[in-house]
Scaffold this motif. Structure first.
Motif, PDB file in Angstrom:
ATOM      1  N   THR A  26       0.844  -1.054  -0.115  1.00 12.52           N
ATOM      2  CA  THR A  26       0.223  -0.047   0.007  1.00 12.52           C
ATOM      3  C   THR A  26       0.854   1.387  -0.083  1.00 12.52           C
ATOM      4  OG1 THR A  26      -1.778  -1.240   1.286  1.00 12.52           O
ATOM      5  CG2 THR A  26      -1.831   1.121   1.276  1.00 12.52           C
ATOM      6  N   ALA A  27       1.862   1.278   0.697  1.00 16.38           N
ATOM      7  CA  ALA A  27       2.895   2.474   0.850  1.00 16.38           C
ATOM      8  C   ALA A  27       3.381   2.606  -0.507  1.00 16.38           C
ATOM      9  CB  ALA A  27       3.820   2.125   2.232  1.00 16.38           C
ATOM     10  N   ASN A  28       3.887   1.413  -1.188  1.00 19.98           N
ATOM     11  CA  ASN A  28       4.541   1.632  -2.412  1.00 19.98           C
ATOM     12  C   ASN A  28       3.745   1.880  -3.618  1.00 19.98           C
ATOM     13  OD1 ASN A  28       7.351   1.574  -3.508  1.00 19.98           O
ATOM     14  ND2 ASN A  28       6.679  -0.726  -4.622  1.00 19.98           N
ATOM     15  N   GLY A  29       2.463   1.095  -3.602  1.00 18.95           N
ATOM     16  CA  GLY A  29       1.767   1.514  -4.834  1.00 18.95           C
ATOM     17  C   GLY A  29       0.374   2.181  -4.603  1.00 18.95           C
ATOM     18  N   GLY A  30      -0.075   2.568  -3.390  1.00 16.88           N
ATOM     19  CA  GLY A  30      -1.298   2.806  -3.294  1.00 16.88           C
ATOM     20  C   GLY A  30      -2.607   2.159  -2.886  1.00 16.88           C
ATOM     21  N   ARG A  31      -3.450   2.455  -2.413  1.00 19.85           N
ATOM     22  CA  ARG A  31      -4.607   1.751  -1.585  1.00 19.85           C
ATOM     23  C   ARG A  31      -4.989   0.494  -2.718  1.00 19.85           C
ATOM     24  NH1 ARG A  31      -9.638   5.180  -0.659  1.00 19.85           N
ATOM     25  NH2 ARG A  31      -8.067   6.222   0.960  1.00 19.85           N
ATOM     26  N   LYS A  32      -5.248   0.735  -3.845  1.00 18.90           N
ATOM     27  CA  LYS A  32      -5.685  -0.295  -4.865  1.00 18.90           C
ATOM     28  C   LYS A  32      -4.747  -1.460  -4.858  1.00 18.90           C
ATOM     29  CE  LYS A  32      -6.902  -1.357  -9.688  1.00 18.90           C
ATOM     30  NZ  LYS A  32      -7.119  -0.685 -10.808  1.00 18.90           N
ATOM     31  N   SER A  33      -3.318  -0.968  -4.620  1.00 19.88           N
ATOM     32  CA  SER A  33      -2.277  -1.962  -4.590  1.00 19.88           C
ATOM     33  C   SER A  33      -2.517  -2.908  -3.523  1.00 19.88           C
ATOM     34  CB  SER A  33      -0.966  -1.486  -4.785  1.00 19.88           C
ATOM     35  OG  SER A  33       0.161  -2.401  -4.558  1.00 19.88           O
ATOM     36  N   GLY A  34      -2.506  -2.210  -2.229  1.00 16.49           N
ATOM     37  CA  GLY A  34      -2.789  -3.020  -1.184  1.00 16.49           C
ATOM     38  C   GLY A  34      -3.765  -3.901  -1.077  1.00 16.49           C
ATOM     39  N   ILE A  35      -5.074  -3.305  -1.600  1.00 18.76           N
ATOM     40  CA  ILE A  35      -6.276  -4.187  -1.399  1.00 18.76           C
ATOM     41  C   ILE A  35      -6.111  -5.498  -2.228  1.00 18.76           C
ATOM     42  CG2 ILE A  35      -8.631  -4.441  -2.186  1.00 18.76           C
ATOM     43  CD1 ILE A  35      -8.935  -1.196  -1.526  1.00 18.76           C
ATOM     44  N   ILE A  36      -5.644  -5.342  -3.546  1.00 14.08           N
ATOM     45  CA  ILE A  36      -5.196  -6.330  -4.473  1.00 14.08           C
ATOM     46  C   ILE A  36      -4.113  -7.581  -3.897  1.00 14.08           C
ATOM     47  CG2 ILE A  36      -4.231  -6.922  -6.647  1.00 14.08           C
ATOM     48  CD1 ILE A  36      -7.139  -5.896  -6.784  1.00 14.08           C
ATOM     49  N   THR A  37      -3.312  -6.964  -3.152  1.00 15.61           N
ATOM     50  CA  THR A  37      -2.428  -7.810  -2.156  1.00 15.61           C
ATOM     51  C   THR A  37      -3.118  -8.690  -1.261  1.00 15.61           C
ATOM     52  OG1 THR A  37      -0.520  -6.103  -2.617  1.00 15.61           O
ATOM     53  CG2 THR A  37      -0.306  -7.988  -0.650  1.00 15.61           C
ATOM     54  N   GLY A  38      -3.902  -7.868  -0.587  1.00 18.65           N
ATOM     55  CA  GLY A  38      -4.834  -8.802   0.323  1.00 18.65           C
ATOM     56  C   GLY A  38      -5.546  -9.776  -0.315  1.00 18.65           C
ATOM     57  N   VAL A  39      -5.927  -9.369  -1.427  1.00 17.71           N
ATOM     58  CA  VAL A  39      -6.859 -10.462  -2.056  1.00 17.71           C
ATOM     59  C   VAL A  39      -5.953 -11.884  -2.621  1.00 17.71           C
ATOM     60  CG1 VAL A  39      -8.169 -10.991  -3.941  1.00 17.71           C
ATOM     61  CG2 VAL A  39      -8.537  -8.957  -2.856  1.00 17.71           C
ATOM     62  N   GLY A  40      -5.037 -11.374  -3.115  1.00 20.89           N
ATOM     63  CA  GLY A  40      -3.864 -12.242  -3.467  1.00 20.89           C
ATOM     64  C   GLY A  40      -3.334 -13.248  -2.301  1.00 20.89           C
ATOM     65  N   ILE A  41      -3.349 -12.684  -1.127  1.00 22.26           N
ATOM     66  CA  ILE A  41      -3.242 -13.351   0.267  1.00 22.26           C
ATOM     67  C   ILE A  41      -4.002 -14.453   0.585  1.00 22.26           C
ATOM     68  CG2 ILE A  41      -2.606 -13.316   2.628  1.00 22.26           C
ATOM     69  CD1 ILE A  41      -1.276 -10.646   2.036  1.00 22.26           C
ATOM     70  N   ALA A  42      -5.374 -13.832   0.267  1.00 16.18           N
ATOM     71  CA  ALA A  42      -6.661 -14.599   0.598  1.00 16.18           C
ATOM     72  C   ALA A  42      -6.650 -15.874  -0.233  1.00 16.18           C
ATOM     73  CB  ALA A  42      -7.616 -13.635   0.484  1.00 16.18           C
ATOM     74  N   VAL A  43      -6.478 -15.441  -1.625  1.00 16.48           N
ATOM     75  CA  VAL A  43      -6.517 -16.615  -2.585  1.00 16.48           C
ATOM     76  C   VAL A  43      -5.547 -17.690  -2.322  1.00 16.48           C
ATOM     77  CG1 VAL A  43      -6.351 -17.329  -4.831  1.00 16.48           C
ATOM     78  CG2 VAL A  43      -7.523 -14.998  -4.304  1.00 16.48           C
ATOM     79  N   GLY A  44      -4.210 -17.383  -2.039  1.00 12.87           N
ATOM     80  CA  GLY A  44      -3.205 -18.185  -1.267  1.00 12.87           C
ATOM     81  C   GLY A  44      -3.648 -19.112  -0.400  1.00 12.87           C
ATOM     82  N   ASP A  45      -4.256 -18.354   0.757  1.00 12.41           N
ATOM     83  CA  ASP A  45      -4.924 -19.187   1.811  1.00 12.41           C
ATOM     84  C   ASP A  45      -6.066 -20.319   1.638  1.00 12.41           C
ATOM     85  OD1 ASP A  45      -3.229 -17.719   3.583  1.00 12.41           O
ATOM     86  OD2 ASP A  45      -4.593 -16.215   4.212  1.00 12.41           O
TER      87      ASP A  45
END
Length: 207
Positions: A26-45
């Motif tokens: 989020t700090a590096n790419g903005g709010r959208k990047s952070g949200i998408i990262t969270g979705v990626g983590i969730a899909v991995g889980d």
């Protein structure tokens, strides 16, 4: 289910790799990047949940070689993107939001998914954690495990989304043009965190 939700909420309060990944992205790419990262983590889980249900995660528990292979692949990937972030030219939060596009969203999702999948400890966590909340009440065990896994995934998405919003709000102040001196170190801080996570993964043991 109530007990499961309460335990998961407590686990979320303990900062781990998922929290660090979401905050740094989020700090590096903005709010959208952070949200998408969270979705990626969730899909991995979710994939780890399915693997645990099918018994595939048990291989990592019994095979030292499989555990080491997955561990070093994950560590290498973390260190790679850490070095890449460390060498990137600094940009402000406004610029980060401006470049948020489908391509960068896909990159954030792919990175988070791979990092989560290549963490053998996560696989072992789901293999050991989910069965603790299974009851022999006539409901198929597979259905119970999948329900618990999906509940964890949905809670994870909500939690990482909240983190992304909070980090983005703070980041707009820290990484604005008026704070360009601080923003100059943004990539180095993010890169250092990724490299640290990679080294931490290297030090993990199967036990």
């Amino acid at each position: 289910m109530l007990s499961f939700i309460l335990v998961v909420l407590i686990l979320f309060l303990i900062p781990g790799p998922a929290v660090l990944l979401t905050v740094t992205q989020t700090a590096n790419g903005g709010r959208k990047s952070g949200i998408i990262t969270g979705v990626g983590i969730a899909v991995g889980d979710l994939i780890h949940t399915v693997a645990a249900v099918l018994g595939l995660s048990a291989i990592l528990m019994t095979s030292a070689l499989a555990f080491e292979i997955v561990k070093y692949l994950g560590a290498a990937y973390l260190i790679f993107i850490g070095i890449k972030s460390f060498l990137e030219k600094a940009k402000s939060q406004t610029e980060a939001d401006a470049v948020a596009n489908p391509s960068s969203a896909v990159t954030s999702f792919r990175q988070a998914l791979l990092i989560e999948l290549l963490n053998p400890k996560t696989a072992l966590f789901f293999l050991a954690f989910l069965p603790q909340f299974v009851h022999h009440n006539g409901t198929p065990v597979v259905l119970q495990l999948l329900t618990l896994g999906l509940t964890f995934v949905l809670m994870s998405i909500l939690y990482t989304t909240l983190l992304a919003f909070l980090t983005s709000s703070i980041g707009k102040r820290l990484f604005s043009n008026r704070n360009s001196r601080f923003a100059r170190w943004q990539g180095k801080v993010v890169g250092t965190i990724y490299i640290g996570l990679g080294l931490q993964l290297v030090l993990q043991s199967q036990k």
